[in-house]
Design an enzyme around this catalytic site. Structure first.
Site, PDB file in Angstrom:
ATOM      1  N   ASP A 199      -0.121  10.641   4.177  1.00 44.68           N
ATOM      2  CA  ASP A 199      -1.360  10.347   4.895  1.00 44.68           C
ATOM      3  C   ASP A 199      -2.172  11.602   5.168  1.00 44.68           C
ATOM      4  OD1 ASP A 199      -1.309   7.635   5.032  1.00 44.68           O
ATOM      5  OD2 ASP A 199      -0.720   7.491   7.127  1.00 44.68           O
ATOM      6  N   GLU A 250       0.850  -1.195   0.000  1.00 44.47           N
ATOM      7  CA  GLU A 250       0.000   0.000   0.000  1.00 44.47           C
ATOM      8  C   GLU A 250       0.891   1.252   0.000  1.00 44.47           C
ATOM      9  OE1 GLU A 250      -3.451   2.063   2.822  1.00 44.47           O
ATOM     10  OE2 GLU A 250      -2.085   0.565   3.661  1.00 44.47           O
ATOM     11  N   HIS A 251       1.851   1.298   0.924  1.00 41.21           N
ATOM     12  CA  HIS A 251       2.825   2.382   0.989  1.00 41.21           C
ATOM     13  C   HIS A 251       4.221   1.793   0.824  1.00 41.21           C
ATOM     14  CE1 HIS A 251      -0.520   3.496   3.807  1.00 41.21           C
ATOM     15  NE2 HIS A 251      -0.459   4.624   3.122  1.00 41.21           N
TER      16      HIS A 251
END
Length: 439
Positions: A356, A322-323
């Protein structure tokens, strides 16, 4: 963290596999919740909310007064931070709104595509251990830029029946007026099917726990679109000897504190990196308010040493995080070789937490390996793209034989005839001398 040194390529798939969780019981439970809300509307939502949370708010809809009052409960510093983040997110996403380009594929044949905002969208915002007001910005801003006409927001309330003021403030500054104090699978059901209070939507966005995720997957099978499959949040850090161990440890912990099922992976070509990071993890972990949660997540996470940079790149691409944070001397060059990742953070000064919150990119990203095929949320997520074509009489003549031959070869005579009837001169009506063919 579990330390694995120089694994064989044949073992990578097993090594990189996310922990399997049998959610059969969850799916069965959620199916019941969806059926109850679909049949019972608001009363069912109220009953389920009280059953699962012990809270029964007087009303689901958040009033305008409640939204307005939220601003006074936040510090000026936080409001300024939200304003800055909003500006950056809007600036980045604004570039994704492309114009219309008409292509003349043949003389007299014009084709184009137009982006049209999905009329009704629903946003789910978690509000439990971490009220994610940042997700309001990440979803509401592209929805507004896409031109969605109706945006509905659902989030679970606290024990006093209130939503976190930062969630309400973020909703206010992004122009959302339909906010409801509903959480869990019952919130997804309410937005999917509609109730006396909550409007039904066409597509649902936002993260959530396993019940929320299961509800999204199940309503998708009933014709309601969702943003993407989602699972526990995750980060992969690729580091070499130039990485700062304190930075790497901080990045790993920033993801581990999301929840006990968060995924954390460190890939390096240097064994000393792991030793240094382990020391920093112990030091920084002791200072965290969510220490217990992060500690449990780290216990199920891995640090892997590989033989070369090429192997490291291949491994992170196979993992499809995801990251992905690249803390290496040649981070820019490595980034060009990344094919599977939700969002990439390049260099020692690009922490995942910036993405984020406020750099401008979206933090709603594919997890659980879905980055191999899915993109993160963008303006495109909130539009459908309609194609158009317009032919002149000459344009139809130019392409007629192509269409007729293809249609007849497939045995679809009516398709061929739809072209043929337009090529023949129209039959004059009684009393008319004739009819002109269109120019």
């Amino acid at each position: 963290m579990q330390v694995i040194k120089y694994p064989e390529r044949k073992d990578w798939q097993t090594l990189l596999q996310r922990p399997y969780a049998d959610n059969t019981a969850v799916l069965q439970s959620v199916q019941g919740i969806l059926a109850e809300v679909k049949e019972g509307g608001d009363p069912a939502v109220r009953q389920l909310t009280e059953k699962f949370t012990g809270v029964s708010p007087d009303h689901f809809a958040v009033s305008e007064d409640e939204i307005n009052a939220a601003a006074s409960r936040l510090s000026e510093d936080l409001k300024a931070a939200i304003g800055q983040a909003m500006q950056n997110i809007e600036s980045f996403h604004q570039q994704q709104a492309g114009g219309i380009s008409v292509s003349e594929t043949m003389p007299g044949i014009a084709c184009w595509r137009k982006s049209v905002g999905i009329e009704k969208v629903g946003l789910y915002i978690p509000g439990g251990t971490a009220p994610l007001f940042s997700t309001v910005l990440m979803l509401a801003i592209p929805a507004k830029l896409a031109g969605c006409r109706e945006v509905v927001l659902c989030s679970p309330c606290d024990k006093e029946g209130n939503l976190h003021p930062a969630i309400l403030y973020a909703a206010q500054v992004t122009g959302i007026t339909k906010v409801f104090k509903i959480g869990g699978a019952q919130a997804i059901a309410a937005m999917a099917f509609g109730t006396e209070t909550v409007p039904a939507v066409y597509k649902i966005f936002g993260p959530g726990n396993q019940y929320v995720t299961a509800a999204k997957q199940l309503v998708q099978m009933q014709g309601i679109a969702i943003d993407m499959p989602a699972g526990p949040s995750e980060v992969c850090v690729m580091a070499d000897q130039t990485a700062c161990a304190a930075f790497v440890a901080a990045d790993l912990l920033s993801q581990a504190e999301h929840g006990v099922d968060s995924q954390v992976l460190l890939v390096t070509t240097d064994e000393t990196v792991i030793e240094a990071v382990q020391k920093e993890l112990a030091k920084q972990l002791a200072m965290l308010s969510r220490k217990d949660m992060a500690e449990k997540a780290l216990a199920n996470s891995k640090a892997i040493v590989v033989k070369s940079k090429a192997e490291a790149i291949a491994m992170v691409n196979e993992y499809a995080a995801e990251h992905l944070i690249i803390s290496c001397a040649d981070a820019d060059e490595i980034a060009e070789e990344i094919t599977n990742a939700g969002s990439v953070f390049i260099g020692n000064y690009s922490p995942e937490s910036v993405g984020d919150y406020a750099s401008g990119t979206n933090h709603t990203l594919p997890t659980n390996g879905f980055a191999r095929a899915y993109s993160g949320v963008s303006v495109d997520s909130f539009v459908k793209k309609i194609t158009y074509q317009k032919l002149s009489a000459k344009g139809l003549q130019n392409i007629a034989s192509t269409v007729i031959h293809m249609a007849e070869a497939e045995g679809l005579d009516a398709h061929a005839n739809a072209v043929k009837v337009r090529l023949a001169p129209p039959t004059p009506k009684e009393g008319e001398a004739g009819a002109q063919r269109p120019a």
